[in-house]
Design a protein around this motif. Structure first.
Motif, short mmCIF file in Angstrom:
data_model
loop_
_atom_site.label_atom_id
_atom_site.label_comp_id
_atom_site.label_asym_id
_atom_site.label_seq_id
_atom_site.Cartn_x
_atom_site.Cartn_y
_atom_site.Cartn_z
N LEU A 232 50.29 18.61 57.86
CA LEU A 232 50.89 19.39 58.94
C LEU A 232 51.31 20.78 58.47
CD1 LEU A 232 53.00 16.62 60.70
CD2 LEU A 232 50.98 17.77 61.61
N CYS A 233 51.67 20.88 57.20
CA CYS A 233 51.98 22.20 56.63
C CYS A 233 50.74 23.09 56.67
CB CYS A 233 52.49 22.04 55.21
SG CYS A 233 52.90 23.60 54.39
N ASP A 234 49.59 22.51 56.38
CA ASP A 234 48.33 23.27 56.46
C ASP A 234 48.06 23.70 57.90
OD1 ASP A 234 47.96 22.92 53.75
OD2 ASP A 234 46.62 21.18 53.99
N VAL A 235 48.33 22.81 58.83
CA VAL A 235 48.14 23.15 60.25
C VAL A 235 49.04 24.32 60.64
CG1 VAL A 235 48.43 22.34 62.63
CG2 VAL A 235 47.38 20.84 60.93
N ALA A 236 50.31 24.26 60.23
CA ALA A 236 51.25 25.33 60.55
C ALA A 236 50.78 26.66 59.96
CB ALA A 236 52.64 24.98 60.04
N ASN A 237 50.30 26.62 58.73
CA ASN A 237 49.82 27.84 58.09
C ASN A 237 48.62 28.44 58.85
OD1 ASN A 237 51.74 27.77 56.06
ND2 ASN A 237 50.44 26.60 54.66
N GLN A 238 47.75 27.58 59.35
CA GLN A 238 46.60 28.06 60.13
C GLN A 238 47.07 28.70 61.44
OE1 GLN A 238 43.92 24.76 60.64
NE2 GLN A 238 43.61 24.49 58.44
N VAL A 239 48.03 28.05 62.10
CA VAL A 239 48.55 28.59 63.36
C VAL A 239 49.23 29.92 63.13
CG1 VAL A 239 50.25 28.24 65.20
CG2 VAL A 239 48.78 26.35 64.49
N LEU A 240 50.07 29.98 62.11
CA LEU A 240 50.85 31.19 61.86
C LEU A 240 50.01 32.31 61.26
CD1 LEU A 240 54.14 29.58 60.53
CD2 LEU A 240 53.63 30.41 62.84
N GLY A 241 48.83 31.96 60.77
CA GLY A 241 47.94 32.99 60.26
C GLY A 241 47.13 33.68 61.33
N ALA A 242 47.23 33.20 62.57
CA ALA A 242 46.47 33.78 63.67
C ALA A 242 47.33 34.78 64.45
CB ALA A 242 45.98 32.68 64.61
N HIS A 243 46.66 35.77 65.01
CA HIS A 243 47.28 36.76 65.89
C HIS A 243 48.50 37.40 65.20
CE1 HIS A 243 44.54 34.80 68.58
NE2 HIS A 243 45.24 33.67 68.56
N ASP A 244 49.59 37.57 65.92
CA ASP A 244 50.80 38.12 65.30
C ASP A 244 51.89 37.05 65.23
OD1 ASP A 244 51.13 37.92 68.00
OD2 ASP A 244 51.94 39.93 68.31
N ASN A 245 51.48 35.79 65.04
CA ASN A 245 52.42 34.67 65.06
C ASN A 245 53.42 34.68 63.92
OD1 ASN A 245 51.30 33.57 67.37
ND2 ASN A 245 50.00 32.11 66.28
N ALA A 246 52.98 35.08 62.72
CA ALA A 246 53.81 34.91 61.52
C ALA A 246 55.13 35.68 61.62
CB ALA A 246 53.04 35.34 60.29
N ARG A 247 55.06 36.95 61.99
CA ARG A 247 56.29 37.75 62.07
C ARG A 247 57.23 37.22 63.14
NH1 ARG A 247 52.30 41.70 61.62
NH2 ARG A 247 52.43 42.18 63.84
N ARG A 248 56.64 36.80 64.23
CA ARG A 248 57.47 36.26 65.33
C ARG A 248 58.15 34.96 64.90
NH1 ARG A 248 54.12 37.30 69.95
NH2 ARG A 248 55.00 39.34 69.56
N PHE A 249 57.41 34.14 64.17
CA PHE A 249 57.96 32.86 63.72
C PHE A 249 59.11 33.08 62.74
CE2 PHE A 249 57.95 28.88 61.27
CZ PHE A 249 58.00 27.96 62.30
N GLU A 250 58.98 34.06 61.86
CA GLU A 250 60.06 34.35 60.92
C GLU A 250 61.32 34.81 61.65
OE1 GLU A 250 60.32 33.76 57.65
OE2 GLU A 250 58.44 32.69 58.03
N ALA A 251 61.16 35.59 62.71
CA ALA A 251 62.31 36.01 63.50
C ALA A 251 62.98 34.81 64.17
CB ALA A 251 61.89 37.04 64.55
N LEU A 252 62.16 33.87 64.65
CA LEU A 252 62.68 32.65 65.25
C LEU A 252 63.44 31.83 64.22
CD1 LEU A 252 62.90 30.42 67.40
CD2 LEU A 252 60.58 29.71 66.77
N LYS A 253 62.91 31.70 63.01
CA LYS A 253 63.58 30.92 61.97
C LYS A 253 64.94 31.52 61.60
CE LYS A 253 61.53 28.97 58.56
NZ LYS A 253 60.73 28.66 57.35
N LYS A 254 65.01 32.84 61.57
CA LYS A 254 66.29 33.49 61.26
C LYS A 254 67.32 33.21 62.35
CE LYS A 254 64.38 37.27 58.47
NZ LYS A 254 64.15 38.74 58.38
N ALA A 255 66.87 33.26 63.60
CA ALA A 255 67.78 32.95 64.71
C ALA A 255 68.24 31.50 64.64
CB ALA A 255 67.09 33.24 66.04
N LEU A 256 67.32 30.60 64.29
CA LEU A 256 67.67 29.18 64.18
C LEU A 256 68.66 28.95 63.05
CD1 LEU A 256 67.13 26.26 65.13
CD2 LEU A 256 65.28 26.17 63.44
N ALA A 257 68.46 29.64 61.92
CA ALA A 257 69.37 29.49 60.79
C ALA A 257 70.77 29.95 61.14
CB ALA A 257 68.83 30.28 59.59
N SER A 258 70.88 30.86 62.09
CA SER A 258 72.18 31.36 62.55
C SER A 258 72.73 30.53 63.71
CB SER A 258 72.06 32.82 62.96
OG SER A 258 71.61 33.62 61.89
#
Length: 339
Positions: free
Chosen positions: A54-80
């Motif tokens: 599933l980690c490989d699947v997530a990496n494939q998803v986040l490697g497409a389009h502009d997903n990665a930067r958006r996902f990192e912003a989401l993770k920061k909000a979740l951490a807070s």
């Protein structure tokens, strides 16, 4: 990850049953009963392999389009602790509950509504109008009974919905679903919800939330109650109109935390329209940004779709068409990793 055990049994039994002197036995049962320690160690190894896959699947998803930067912003909000999950039917479907379109078609088969009439309304995205059409044909008593029979069933929780108490251990949860799967999952894996707030009581949600605790907000009510339901056109008009209780809730709730939409199609429904109004009135820069795990369907103009969602301050993280269950599971696991 105990909820993965049925899937592990599927893996063990994938080569068929074992026949002994005319009797058949499942491989999972043989291993569990004859070698319980080996069975448990094998399950733990399988879980680690599944996480890796599933980690490989997530990496494939986040490697497409502009997903990665958006996902990192989401993770920061979740951490807070600034993210509230907003859950739709896509999370309940793997457990055996139908999507809304599927449910309406099942009712059509037991009504005098013509296929062409229902198809015309659904193709226009008018789901509340479709529900109203079938309701008017069946009558209130029969329509309400079939709704309750469908969504008040006890189904075992399957798939990514089981990860929610792990990803959001202290968060409130918002849903438009009529079933009771979320109540079951959170009660089984954590302390459950302190209170469940339904439809017509949602106007009190902000006051209740400020008092502390964890709550499930069922915006459209529950399947067994007509009084606090939001389903038919008149019910939507009352709830989402200028003086409607859901409209007022959104106008206030959107000043709080970011929403993460999971299992939601996010078509131009009343929820999106209400959010667009709030964003237009208040200005996007004054409001939290919202996120969505969204299936990228074939033939869809991704950029145009992204522009439309931005009007509601929603920013999508796309996953491939037809890979809903695995992609959602992978993204939720990725959210659990340290930012």
């Amino acid at each position: 990850m105990e909820f993965w055990r049925p899937k592990y049994h599927e893996y063990l039994n994938s080569e068929g049953d074992v026949e002994i002197v005319g009797s058949t036995f499942q491989r999972s049962r043989i291993l569990k009963e004859l070698e319980p320690e080996t069975y448990q160690l094998s399950f733990e190894d399988w879980v680690e392999e599944r996480k890796s896959g599933l980690c490989d699947v997530a990496n494939q998803v986040l490697g497409a389009h502009d997903n990665a930067r958006r996902f990192e912003a989401l993770k920061k909000a979740l951490a807070s602790q600034n993210v509230v999950p907003f859950l739709g039917a896509g999370l309940s479907m793997p457990s055996g509950y139908p999507g809304w379109t599927q449910f309406l078609w099942s009712l059509q088969e037991e009504s005098h509504v013509k296929e062409a009439d229902l198809e015309s309304i659904l193709s226009a995205g008018d789901y509340e109008g479709a529900a109203q059409l079938i309701h008017n044909d069946l009558g209130s008593a029969l329509f309400n009974k079939q709704l309750q029979e469908c969504f008040d069933r006890r189904c075992s929780a399957i798939g990514s919905i089981n990860l929610l108490p792990l990803v959001f251990p202290d968060s409130n949860v918002v849903t438009t679903n009529f079933d009771k799967l979320l109540e079951s999952v959170f009660a089984g894996q954590s302390q459950g919800f302190d209170q469940i707030i339904h439809g017509n009581n949602i106007g009190e949600a902000l006051r209740i939330l400020n008092a502390g605790g964890r709550y499930l907000l069922k915006m459209h009510g529950s399947c067994e109650s007509v009084a606090n339901r939001v389903l038919l056109r008149d019910e939507y008009n009352q709830a989402y109109g200028d003086d409607g209780i859901v409209g007022r809730f959104f106008s206030r709730f959107l000043f709080g935390k970011s929403l993460l939409f999971i299992g939601c199609s996010l078509v131009a429904d009343r929820t999106i329209q209400t959010m667009e109004k709030v964003v237009e009135l208040e200005g996007a820069h004054t409001l939290p940004q919202h996120y969505a795990f969204l299936e990228l369907k074939s033939g869809v103009d991704r950029v145009e779709r992204k522009k439309a969602l931005a009007k509601a301050n929603i920013f999508p993280i796309w996953y491939p068409e037809g890979e809903h269950d695995e992609s959602i599971e992978a993204l939720l696991l990725a959210l659990m990793e340290a930012p």
